[in-house]
Enzyme design. Structure first.
Site, PDB file in Angstrom:
ATOM      1  N   GLN A   1      -3.316  69.469  41.219  1.00 15.19           N
ATOM      2  CA  GLN A   1      -4.357  69.087  42.179  1.00 15.19           C
ATOM      3  C   GLN A   1      -5.079  70.293  42.765  1.00 15.19           C
ATOM      4  OE1 GLN A   1      -2.345  65.637  44.730  1.00 15.19           O
ATOM      5  NE2 GLN A   1      -0.902  66.906  43.631  1.00 15.19           N
TER       6      GLN A   1
ATOM      7  N   ILE B   1      -7.400  71.339  49.989  1.00 17.13           N
ATOM      8  CA  ILE B   1      -7.467  70.091  49.214  1.00 17.13           C
ATOM      9  C   ILE B   1      -7.023  68.923  50.086  1.00 17.13           C
ATOM     10  CG2 ILE B   1      -7.108  71.189  46.955  1.00 17.13           C
ATOM     11  CD1 ILE B   1      -4.184  69.931  47.126  1.00 17.13           C
ATOM     12  N   ASP B   2      -6.278  69.208  51.174  1.00 18.99           N
ATOM     13  CA  ASP B   2      -5.668  68.137  51.973  1.00 18.99           C
ATOM     14  C   ASP B   2      -6.671  67.410  52.876  1.00 18.99           C
ATOM     15  OD1 ASP B   2      -3.278  69.137  50.923  1.00 18.99           O
ATOM     16  OD2 ASP B   2      -2.940  70.442  52.644  1.00 18.99           O
TER      17      ASP B   2
ATOM     18  N   GLY C   1      -3.075  78.190  50.721  1.00 22.19           N
ATOM     19  CA  GLY C   1      -3.013  77.710  49.336  1.00 22.19           C
ATOM     20  C   GLY C   1      -4.386  77.762  48.691  1.00 22.19           C
TER      21      GLY C   1
ATOM     22  N   SER D   1      -4.707  79.607  58.425  1.00 18.70           N
ATOM     23  CA  SER D   1      -5.597  80.778  58.391  1.00 18.70           C
ATOM     24  C   SER D   1      -6.549  80.767  59.582  1.00 18.70           C
ATOM     25  CB  SER D   1      -6.429  80.792  57.105  1.00 18.70           C
ATOM     26  OG  SER D   1      -5.592  80.806  55.992  1.00 18.70           O
TER      27      SER D   1
HETATM   28  O1  F6P Z   1      -2.199  72.748  51.664  1.00 12.16           O
HETATM   29  C1  F6P Z   1      -2.352  72.621  50.295  1.00 12.16           C
HETATM   30  C2  F6P Z   1      -1.058  72.256  49.636  1.00 12.16           C
HETATM   31  O2  F6P Z   1      -1.283  72.122  48.250  1.00 12.16           O
HETATM   32  C3  F6P Z   1      -0.360  71.024  50.200  1.00 12.16           C
HETATM   33  O3  F6P Z   1      -0.936  69.833  49.770  1.00 12.16           O
HETATM   34  C4  F6P Z   1       1.055  71.259  49.754  1.00 12.16           C
HETATM   35  O4  F6P Z   1       1.986  70.631  50.605  1.00 12.16           O
HETATM   36  C5  F6P Z   1       1.198  72.753  49.856  1.00 12.16           C
HETATM   37  O5  F6P Z   1      -0.103  73.289  49.819  1.00 12.16           O
HETATM   38  C6  F6P Z   1       2.017  73.348  48.759  1.00 12.16           C
HETATM   39  O6  F6P Z   1       2.093  74.728  48.970  1.00 12.16           O
HETATM   40  P1  F6P Z   1       2.866  75.690  47.978  1.00 12.16           P
HETATM   41  O7  F6P Z   1       2.002  75.840  46.760  1.00 12.16           O
HETATM   42  O8  F6P Z   1       2.990  76.958  48.718  1.00 12.16           O
HETATM   43  O9  F6P Z   1       4.169  75.042  47.674  1.00 12.16           O
END
Ligand code: F6P
Length: 364
Positions: free
Chosen positions: A290, A141-142, A11, A120
């Site tokens: 976010q 971001i997590d 992401g 990754s």
């Molecule tokens: O890992 C980053 C993140 O934004 C998580 O917080 C979230 O669960 C996930 O990616 C969402 O991914 P996507 O944009 O593929 O739905």
């Protein structure tokens, strides 16, 4: 001329461009290094025709301010699980990692810098074990990668969530409502915990502390009916209620193409209504806000530190290592150590103590 390939995977995250810029700028101080970018993680190498480009100083000028990634990204597929369409329309994942390594050799790539999260870096480790010269740069971001104190992008996401709480407070107060904010973070409660403290929420629900709905309802009741007449609840997307522990995720599920985690705010609203909670409850899902936008100064700086360090690790041939921040140093650690452990919020984390100290309920 030596040639390094840079790519961004998983992401997107505020600060990715600042890392790319730092690598290119640092490389320009060496006479014999060229930096090449692959579009959409390793896809740019594996696609026919390939999509890779030389990254010049002119191309990266000023990009540290921009969100997203100039290289594009993806969180599905990858060299070990390349989706191939079958005659019946279904997809089968094919391992193209050997082909990837051959292609990189033909392209004259001496080393790879993989900027990405947990999934990754698992790919980085597997490619390193196959002999690829690779360096990892942690992003998410997590903040769920272990060993590094922080990943860039996290503080920007916390800022965005905190601003959202500030806005929800004024409208909750005006309308006497109970407002729930659902934030990202996967199986870690870092964004929820930090923003709940910064924004002044009454309740903060995180995956690491299963909540009891009656305890949450009691805190809301106390605040709403016997206190200020409004309440703010921050809930992480990956929360579990006490009864849900049996389906807790395992680390094996993690990696590229993670399951979608959504709906914790709506579930919580329904649970609160079922307890007989009388106030009007509304939910907001903050979602990709976010992930987008300009990185705050903190993340630009951390990302720049990571980029410079990654390039220097490559000069030192410290392959199979990932850059990490352990205050106040930028260090390097074997990628295999990083991916062994998921960075959960510990129930003994000092921030939990702080939050409880100002009356924030975790529903426990
Ligand atoms: O890992 C980053 C993140 O934004 C998580 O917080 C979230 O669960 C996930 O990616 C969402 O991914 P996507 O944009 O593929 O739905």
């Amino acid at each position: 001329m030596n040639r390094a390939l840079v790519l961004t995977g998983g992401g997107d995250c505020p600060g990715l461009n600042a890392v790319i810029r730092a690598i290119v700028k640092r490389a320009s101080q060496e006479k014999d290094w060229e930096i090449v970018g692959s579009y959409q993680s390793f896809n740019g190498v594996l696609w026919e025709p390939s999509e890779i480009m030389i990254l010049t100083e002119e191309m990266v000028a000023g990009i540290h301010v921009k969100g997203g990634t100039i290289l594009g990204t993806t969180n599905v597929g990858g060299p070990f699980a390349w989706p191939v369409k079958q005659t019946d329309g279904s997809y089968t994942n094919v391992d193209r990692s050997d082909e990837l390594i051959r292609k990189l050799q033909l392209m004259g790539i001496d080393a790879v810098i993989n900027i990405g999260g947990d999934g990754s870096q698992r790919i980085s480790q597997a490619l390193y074990e196959k002999g690829l010269n690779i360096i990892g740069v942690p992003k998410t971001i997590d903040n769920d990668l272990s060993i590094t104190d922080f990943t860039f992008g996290f503080q920007t996401a916390v800022n965005t969530a905190t601003e959202a709480i500030d806005k929800l407070v004024t409208t909750a107060e005006s309308h006497n409502r109970i407002l729930i904010l659902e934030v990202m973070g996967r199986y870690a409660g870092w964004i929820a915990l930090h923003s709940a403290i910064a924004g002044g929420a009454e309740v903060c629900l995180i995956p690491e502390i299963p909540y009891n709905i009656d305890i949450v309802a009691e805190r809301v009741e106390q605040r709403f009916h016997r206190g200020k007449g409004f309440a703010i609840i921050v809930v992480a997307e990956g929360v579990k209620v006490i009864q849900d522990r049996a389906d807790e995720h395992s680390l094996d599920e993690k990696g590229e193409g993670n399951p979608k985690l959504m709906g914790s705010a709506t579930r919580l609203k329904e649970q609160l209504i079922a307890t007989g909670c009388k106030g009007e409850i509304r939910e907001t899902v903050l979602g990709h806000l976010q992930r987008g936008g300009t990185p705050i100064a903190y993340d630009r700086i951390l990302a720049t530190q990571f980029g410079v360090k990654a390039f220097e690790l490559m000069l030192e041939k410290k392959f199979g290592e990932m850059v990490a921040y352990q205050h106040p140093e930028i260090i390097s650690v074997p990628i295999k150590e990083v991916i062994k452990k998921y960075n959960y919020v510990s129930t003994t984390d000092p921030l939990i103590k702080t939050a409880k100290g100002i009356g924030i309920s975790f529903g426990d």
